[in-house]
Design a protein around this motif. Structure first.
Motif, PDB file in Angstrom:
ATOM      1  N   ARG A 198      48.568 -30.868 123.023  1.00  0.00           N
ATOM      2  CA  ARG A 198      49.744 -31.021 122.155  1.00  0.00           C
ATOM      3  C   ARG A 198      49.514 -32.265 121.304  1.00  0.00           C
ATOM      4  O   ARG A 198      49.489 -33.390 121.833  1.00  0.00           O
ATOM      5  CB  ARG A 198      51.024 -31.149 122.981  1.00  0.00           C
ATOM      6  CG  ARG A 198      51.407 -29.865 123.718  1.00  0.00           C
ATOM      7  CD  ARG A 198      52.608 -30.094 124.623  1.00  0.00           C
ATOM      8  NE  ARG A 198      53.756 -30.606 123.891  1.00  0.00           N
ATOM      9  CZ  ARG A 198      54.621 -29.850 123.215  1.00  0.00           C
ATOM     10  NH1 ARG A 198      54.443 -28.523 123.180  1.00  0.00           N
ATOM     11  NH2 ARG A 198      55.648 -30.383 122.584  1.00  0.00           N
ATOM     12  N   ALA A 199      49.325 -32.068 120.012  1.00  0.00           N
ATOM     13  CA  ALA A 199      48.875 -33.161 119.146  1.00  0.00           C
ATOM     14  C   ALA A 199      49.895 -33.523 118.082  1.00  0.00           C
ATOM     15  O   ALA A 199      50.653 -32.675 117.597  1.00  0.00           O
ATOM     16  CB  ALA A 199      47.552 -32.792 118.480  1.00  0.00           C
ATOM     17  N   ILE A 200      49.900 -34.800 117.734  1.00  0.00           N
ATOM     18  CA  ILE A 200      50.656 -35.325 116.598  1.00  0.00           C
ATOM     19  C   ILE A 200      49.639 -35.834 115.586  1.00  0.00           C
ATOM     20  O   ILE A 200      48.660 -36.490 115.960  1.00  0.00           O
ATOM     21  CB  ILE A 200      51.598 -36.465 117.028  1.00  0.00           C
ATOM     22  CG1 ILE A 200      52.654 -35.940 118.008  1.00  0.00           C
ATOM     23  CG2 ILE A 200      52.263 -37.108 115.826  1.00  0.00           C
ATOM     24  CD1 ILE A 200      53.530 -37.031 118.592  1.00  0.00           C
ATOM     25  N   VAL A 201      49.869 -35.537 114.302  1.00  0.00           N
ATOM     26  CA  VAL A 201      48.955 -35.969 113.246  1.00  0.00           C
ATOM     27  C   VAL A 201      49.609 -37.104 112.471  1.00  0.00           C
ATOM     28  O   VAL A 201      50.771 -36.997 112.051  1.00  0.00           O
ATOM     29  CB  VAL A 201      48.596 -34.816 112.294  1.00  0.00           C
ATOM     30  CG1 VAL A 201      47.559 -35.272 111.284  1.00  0.00           C
ATOM     31  CG2 VAL A 201      48.065 -33.625 113.075  1.00  0.00           C
ATOM     32  N   LEU A 202      48.861 -38.185 112.272  1.00  0.00           N
ATOM     33  CA  LEU A 202      49.373 -39.388 111.610  1.00  0.00           C
ATOM     34  C   LEU A 202      48.526 -39.687 110.384  1.00  0.00           C
ATOM     35  O   LEU A 202      47.298 -39.677 110.470  1.00  0.00           O
ATOM     36  CB  LEU A 202      49.349 -40.551 112.599  1.00  0.00           C
ATOM     37  CG  LEU A 202      49.841 -41.933 112.158  1.00  0.00           C
ATOM     38  CD1 LEU A 202      50.395 -42.690 113.373  1.00  0.00           C
ATOM     39  CD2 LEU A 202      48.720 -42.756 111.532  1.00  0.00           C
ATOM     40  N   GLY A 203      49.185 -39.941 109.228  1.00  0.00           N
ATOM     41  CA  GLY A 203      48.450 -40.292 108.016  1.00  0.00           C
ATOM     42  C   GLY A 203      49.223 -39.950 106.766  1.00  0.00           C
ATOM     43  O   GLY A 203      50.430 -39.660 106.814  1.00  0.00           O
ATOM     44  N   GLU A 204      48.533 -40.004 105.621  1.00  0.00           N
ATOM     45  CA  GLU A 204      49.142 -39.649 104.348  1.00  0.00           C
ATOM     46  C   GLU A 204      49.540 -38.173 104.348  1.00  0.00           C
ATOM     47  O   GLU A 204      48.830 -37.342 104.943  1.00  0.00           O
ATOM     48  CB  GLU A 204      48.167 -39.908 103.193  1.00  0.00           C
ATOM     49  CG  GLU A 204      47.794 -41.366 102.994  1.00  0.00           C
ATOM     50  CD  GLU A 204      48.934 -42.176 102.383  1.00  0.00           C
ATOM     51  OE1 GLU A 204      49.942 -41.549 101.984  1.00  0.00           O
ATOM     52  OE2 GLU A 204      48.816 -43.411 102.304  1.00  0.00           O
TER      53      GLU A 204
END
Length: 508
Positions: free
Chosen positions: A182-188
């Motif tokens: 279960r992933a969260i993506v962080l960035g622009e």
């Protein structure tokens, strides 16, 4: 610091008051959070271990039956003690298992995906038996040659097959949302949307994206995934969404100090920390990480399409085409009779296609359409509205004959291309050859698919066939060109066999 959402009320849906304050408190890891969240890789690897033990035991059981006469005598060598042959087999089995472990064939980062797992299996097995040969030679041990002639190939085939079967089991469960990260993506936002899109395009990738974190709150969602906060909300987002993985892309607001601080927060919670570079469609073997001055620099090798690799591929094509022509000769004879009985027209169909470096050649097929079908292509594409796309496919094509529909569904019409492969105009695996009119519509990127010989089967043929759009097809073709390897060719050929036997709805 509070978890903010791209729209009012989203935080309340995701978290309670206690959860929102978790990131301000030190997290004490007792037993490891991973034991509760993403313990499945360890359990999956343990299943692989027990399967490897069973496979190696079965290999030597089969070998004992096949070479019963040869192993009836004990093993001896000058100046050494006499060893029963079963004792040698036990030693080799244990040594084999140790080799599989030393070369990390069950590493949680490679099992279930890509070709690295298979490559390590082959390397470990060959290394173990090569060392055994060296020991037997220098110690002058009287070891039966059948141990290497029978046990080595049988064991290797069974090991690869067992890993493939486990991979199919894993894929089936991952499509159901099980055994995933279960992933969260962080960035622009743009980069986050690209990463999410790439992962969502492959439902059995092993990742489920549950949220996104961006520096601005201009988006409520990205690629269908809710934006649950800013860059400072990483810890609270992980707790509220029960995430076990943080995928980090670049962002102007994320300086090295801030990224290091977020990394520490993820380490405190035992959350996997994954950095996604701007590079896409690059296979693992081309990537090499090397720390320089405290910087984790990523070196990317360019594909090598010449020299001994090209010679090896050509040799494999000649041998493979010769064997397949002999095997498929009866099928070709029956097909020729069926086409002749079905209606008027030639049995074979030849069309000019564009090959490697833009060279023209005549591609051979069994005729699956009515005579003079090419004369109707332009009008059918015009009615369909796809004349400007370099993939001339007609949906529900009325030109296909009754026999031709069956031939196409099971790819029997492609068998005569084995003669193109034998003559060096095509390869067994590669991007599908296209017409000159289609190539004329290529952009600069698409022209890179002409760097290799066209193939009878390719990556997009085993990844969706006629259901894929041109953009998806060219993406897969370019991935193949940029990441060519002999192992990948073998993998595509096995997937081709499965696609031909069970073509599904995407074949027409």
């Amino acid at each position: 610091m509070e978890l903010k959402a791209g729209r009012p009320g989203l935080v309340d849906e995701l978290t309670g008051p206690e959860t929102r304050s978790l990131h301000r408190q030190p997290i004490r890891v007792s037993g490891g959070i991973r034991d509760r969240r993403n313990d499945w890789p360890r359990r999956y690897a343990s299943r692989l271990f027990y399967t490897d033990v069973a496979v190696i035991a079965l290999t030597f059981a089969v070998y004992s039956v096949v070479a019963l006469d040869e192993i009836s005598e004990p093993v001896s060598w000058p100046g050494g003690f006499v060893l029963p042959y079963w004792g040698l087999l036990v030693f080799v089995a244990v040594f084999w298992l140790l080799g599989l472990d030393v070369i990390d064939t069950r590493d949680r980062h490679i099992v279930g995906h890509g070709i690295t797992e298979y490559r390590r299996l082959v390397n470990a097995t060959l290394a173990v038996f090569a060392l055994l040969v060296a020991i037997a030679f220098f110690a002058r041990m009287d070891v039966a040659r059948s141990l290497f002639i029978v046990a080595l190939p049988v064991g290797l085939i069974l090991l690869v097959t067992s890993r493939w079967l486990w991979r199919q089991w894993l894929r089936r469960h991952q499509r159901q949302g099980k055994y995933v990260y279960r992933a969260i993506v962080l960035g622009e936002p743009a980069k986050v949307a690209h990463i999410i899109g790439q992962i969502q395009r492959t439902p059995d990738s092993g990742y489920i994206i549950v949220g996104a974190l961006t520096p601005s709150q201009d988006h409520q969602s990205l690629a269908g995934v809710p934006v649950v906060g800013g860059l400072t909300s990483a810890s609270a987002a992980v707790e509220s969404l029960s995430a076990d993985t943080m995928i980090v892309s670049s962002a102007d607001a994320l300086d090295p100090k801030a990224m290091r601080r977020i990394g520490w927060e993820m380490a405190d919670r035992d959350v996997d920390w994954v950095v996604a570079p701007a590079l896409t469609d690059v296979a693992g073997p081309r990537i090499h990480a090397r720390p320089v001055a405290g910087l984790p620099l990523v070196h990317v090798e360019f594909p090598v399409l010449e020299g001994y690799k090209r010679f090896a591929k050509r040799t494999f094509d000649i041998i493979g085409a010769t064997l397949l022509i002999a095997v498929f000769s009866p099928i070709m004879l029956v097909t020729a009779i069926a086409i002749r009985v079905d209606g008027p027209g030639p049995i074979f169909y030849q069309q000019t296609r564009i090959g490697r470096r833009g060279r023209e050649f005549g591609m051979r097929k069994f005729r699956s359409m009515i005579a003079n079908a090419d004369d109707q292509l332009a009008s059918l594409l015009d009615v369909q509205g796809t004349t400007d796309q370099p993939l001339f496919k007609v949906t529900d094509d009325p030109r296909i004959t009754r026999v031709g529909r069956f031939l196409r569904k099971h790819s029997i019409d492609e068998i005569p291309q084995l003669f193109n492969v034998f003559l060096g105009e095509m390869s067994l695996v590669g991007p599908r050859p296209q017409r000159a009119a289609e190539v004329a519509l290529y952009d600069d990127d698409a022209h890179r698919r002409l760097l290799v010989k066209p193939g009878m089967s390719g990556l997009w043929q085993v990844s969706g066939r006629s259901k894929l759009s041109w953009d998806d097809a060219i993406r897969l073709d370019l991935y193949y060109v940029e990441n060519w390897s002999f192992t990948q060719d073998i993998q595509i050929l096995f997937r081709t066999i499965r696609a031909v036997i069970a073509p599904g709805e995407s074949a027409h």
